[in-house]
Design an enzyme around this catalytic site. Structure first.
Site, PDB file in Angstrom:
ATOM      1  N   CYS A 181      -2.184   2.725   9.133  1.00  0.00           N
ATOM      2  CA  CYS A 181      -3.147   1.701   8.724  1.00  0.00           C
ATOM      3  C   CYS A 181      -4.309   1.597   9.706  1.00  0.00           C
ATOM      4  O   CYS A 181      -5.433   1.246   9.324  1.00  0.00           O
ATOM      5  CB  CYS A 181      -2.454   0.339   8.619  1.00  0.00           C
ATOM      6  SG  CYS A 181      -1.344   0.174   7.213  1.00  0.00           S
ATOM      7  N   HIS A 230       0.851  -1.187   0.000  1.00  0.00           N
ATOM      8  CA  HIS A 230       0.000   0.000   0.000  1.00  0.00           C
ATOM      9  C   HIS A 230       0.886   1.236   0.000  1.00  0.00           C
ATOM     10  O   HIS A 230       1.994   1.226   0.565  1.00  0.00           O
ATOM     11  CB  HIS A 230      -0.890   0.045   1.251  1.00  0.00           C
ATOM     12  CG  HIS A 230      -2.142  -0.770   1.147  1.00  0.00           C
ATOM     13  ND1 HIS A 230      -2.742  -1.361   2.243  1.00  0.00           N
ATOM     14  CD2 HIS A 230      -2.930  -1.092   0.086  1.00  0.00           C
ATOM     15  CE1 HIS A 230      -3.830  -2.006   1.863  1.00  0.00           C
ATOM     16  NE2 HIS A 230      -3.964  -1.856   0.561  1.00  0.00           N
TER      17      HIS A 230
END
Length: 703
Positions: A264, A168
């Site tokens: 996250c 990511h």
């Protein structure tokens, strides 16, 4: 507490590592401590709650990664783009996050189900509100970026991730207040790094070393001048402090086991934005057609690898599989790229694989007019060795004089339409030259499965270089091809350097010429000089070819030979006068084999036959190789590269040199019908004549 900043978090009530969807999960299945994870999450929660407002979404059983709320979606003002998770293990989270957003007054946009996008994990707003950084490569598709730009009405800058550890964008990239950026450059491809450097001044870029990157230093939460993160080195902390940032470290080791940390575990639901912002995205998309034996010949895989390998994205729109044994397949593929520059690079390589835009979309030829003799338009298409067609007024026109590194000139007249490869120096003002990559395709001859999978003993070797294969076997195959070409009235051209003479290959090359296996000889001044030196004086570079020892005064022999030939006026006249009675050049003259000697700045003399005008020499080379079925490149890198550049696909090419680097360079010219042999060229020629002696019967194929 900064009341204007809000975050969304999710309690780790059901958190665990239940599956593997990223490299960090490998080996950590069910190895996370529930109690420790809760403690670490609570610490992060309180650190943020002291500085901002933290909202909570209810955790749902069966969805352990719901704790990573950064992937819920992307929020800007009161608009949210909901995530479309790539892996089924997380797709069940989508309805719960959607419900929370709707319950809290957000307008929710949903991407198509087959278009992955993983929210703020792969989309990070510049902290100054200027643009959106959007990642792609592992979890998010590039084609999602135009829709995000449209819905959020913001400029999107696409960055390609290339290290699977940083799957990511938020694992390796963190925009900070004041226009600063904390990032790990090795996680991105070259284009993305250039884009970052273009947008962020050097003094604002804070580069993270690998040791900090793997501890998710970039997976940080930024609130003003405060950065909340897992753990970093003293060096990085000092660097950040020097930029005016206060670092708050809070351990998140249990979540690292699942591939996440501070960022996250949070989703910022209030974002800064400049008042005057508008959608802008540089992404280009094109629909291409591919046709041929796409699967069993590997064309489809090669094409898709080209797209992904160059930073693009694709979607196969249609695929029709050939149902009969000899049938070809066809496909329509949408290709996307982050910029026009990247798209052009992808398209050039796809054209070489036979891809082209749909015919109905390209009727008008894409040309620009030459304004100055010898100078092409900036965006001119550079030709390759492969047979090429261009689109002219809704018709495909075959390009003549196919060669690499040329422009394509298109002409329309009452007699018809023509297209021709033309060297830059031959362009004339007013010529129409193909530009860009639209309306261009290459033609690949479709082989049958039998041809592709043939195991017969004598088939020309595929492209490659090897010094480990038995040279004898390779030479046997080449000899068989040469015999076949000769008996069928074909043409073999030889490009040779003086090493052929120095290694004792002159007698063997002479015999090949005499026996009708060579139909054109290309070289330089040196091979002719040393061949005739050996034929007349028995030396080469002053070394006795029989004894292998230098001859007194031998270093002057080549100049005496040059002087002798110059006195007679040409090599042919020296043969007629009986001065030259053997050797390579003698056999060329006696057997009417044309030759071309291209001069260079280092040549002594030169010989009267040597063409010192470079352009004329190139033109003569090009004329002599026309119609060739095979070209032997014998220890002459300079001349062989020139020949390779003007040789179209379909011509078998054999490169022989004792230096592996030379063989690799010469055999890798783009032709699929080339072979490199690392060996002594004199030995090669000796083995070649021996193998030809064994082939006594004519090899004419019957129809």
């Amino acid at each position: 507490m900064t009341e204007t900043i809000r975050f969304l978090m999710c309690s780790p009530d059901h958190y665990d590592v239940d599956y593997v969807i990223n490299p960090w999960m490998e080996g950590n299945i069910h190895k996370s401590s529930q109690e420790k994870a809760r403690q670490q999450w609570q610490q992060l929660y309180h650190v943020l709650k002291d500085r901002a407002i933290v909202d909570l979404v209810t955790p749902e059983k069966g969805w352990p990664d719901m704790v990573f709320t950064a992937n819920a979606g992307l929020v800007l003002e009161k608009i949210v783009v909901l995530s479309r998770f790539l892996h089924k293990e997380r797709q069940g989270e989508e309805p719960y996050f959607k419900q929370w957003f709707e319950d809290n007054g957000f307008t929710v946009h949903e991407l198509p189900k087959d278009l992955p996008f993983e929210g703020a994990g792969d989309a990070l707003l510049d902290r100054e509100g200027r643009w959106l950084w959007a990642g792609y490569g592992f979890r998010t598709e590039l084609d999602s970026h135009p829709l995000i730009a449209k819905w959020l009405d913001i400029e999107v800058l696409s960055l390609r991730l290339i290290d699977e550890r940083f799957y990511h964008l938020d694992t390796c990239f963190c925009p900070l207040s004041g226009g600063y950026l904390l990032y790990y450059p090795d996680a991105f491809d070259a284009y993305s790094n250039r884009l970052i450097e273009l947008k962020i001044p050097e003094e604002k870029r804070i580069i993270v070393e690998e040791a900090d990157a793997v501890n998710f230093a970039c997976n940080a939460v930024n609130i003003g001048q405060i950065i909340v993160m897992n753990k970093i080195s003293d060096d990085l902390q000092h660097n950040l402090a020097a930029k005016g940032f206060e670092v708050v470290q809070t351990p998140l080791t249990e979540f690292l086991k699942a591939g996440g940390a501070a960022k996250c575990l949070t989703l910022r639901t209030t974002e800064p934005l400049i008042p005057d912002h508008h959608a802008n995205v540089t992404i280009e998309s094109r629909i291409l057609q591919l046709e041929g034996h796409l699967l069993d010949a590997g064309i489809m895989n090669k094409a898709l690898d080209v797209v992904v390998g160059n930073g693009g994205s694709f979607k196969v729109l249609n695929f029709t599989l050939g149902i009969e044994r000899q049938s070809t397949s066809s496909a329509e593929v949408r290709v996307s790229a982050p910029s026009h520059e990247v798209m052009e690079e992808i398209m050039v390589q796809l054209i070489d694989l036979g891809a082209a835009a749909r015919p109905q979309e390209i009727c008008d030829v894409n040309t620009a007019v030459v304004a100055q003799d010898g100078v092409a338009p900036d965006d001119f298409y550079v030709s390759t060795i492969y047979p090429t067609e261009v689109r002219v007024n809704c018709e495909w026109v075959r390009v003549e004089n196919q060669r690499m590194d040329a422009a394509i000139v298109v002409t329309e007249s009452p007699e018809g339409k023509t297209a021709k490869c033309t060297l830059l120096r031959d362009l004339k003002a007013g010529d129409r030259v193909m530009v860009g990559v639209e309306g261009i395709r290459t033609i690949r001859q479709a082989e049958s499965r039998e041809q592709r999978n043939s195991t017969q003993e004598f088939t020309f070797m595929g492209a490659g270089v090897s010094s480990e294969r038995r040279v004898e076997l390779t030479v046997e195959q080449i000899a068989w091809e040469m015999r076949k070409i000769r008996d069928q009235g074909g043409k073999v051209a030889v490009t040779a350097g003086p090493v052929v003479i120095h290694t004792g290959g002159a007698q063997h090359l002479s015999r090949l010429i005499r026996d009708g296996y060579v139909h054109a000889l290309l070289g330089g001044n040196a091979i002719a000089v040393h061949d005739m030196e050996q034929a007349i004086m028995g030396t080469s570079l002053g070394v006795d070819m029989q004894k292998g020892i230098p001859v007194r005064g031998g270093h002057r022999h080549h100049l005496k030979i040059i002087n002798l030939i110059r006195r007679h006026g040409s090599i042919a006249k020296a043969v007629s006068a009986g001065v030259l009675t053997k050797g390579v050049m003698y056999e060329c003259v006696k057997n009417n084999v044309p030759f071309s000697l291209a001069g260079s700045i280092r040549d002594d003399g030169p010989l009267p036959d040597t063409e010192m005008d470079l352009i004329k020499a190139q033109e003569e080379y090009s004329r002599l190789i026309q119609g060739a079925d095979m070209i032997l490149m014998l220890s002459s890198m300079l001349h062989s590269i020139g020949v390779g550049n003007m040789t179209p696909a379909g011509v078998k090419m054999v490169c022989v040199d004792i230096n592996p680097a030379v063989v690799t360079k010469l055999s890798d010219r783009g032709s699929v019908e080339s072979v490199g042999i690392v060996t002594d060229v004199g030995l090669f020629l000796s083995l070649l004549t021996q193998q030809l002696d064994k082939l006594t019967r004519p090899l004419v194929e019957t129809v």
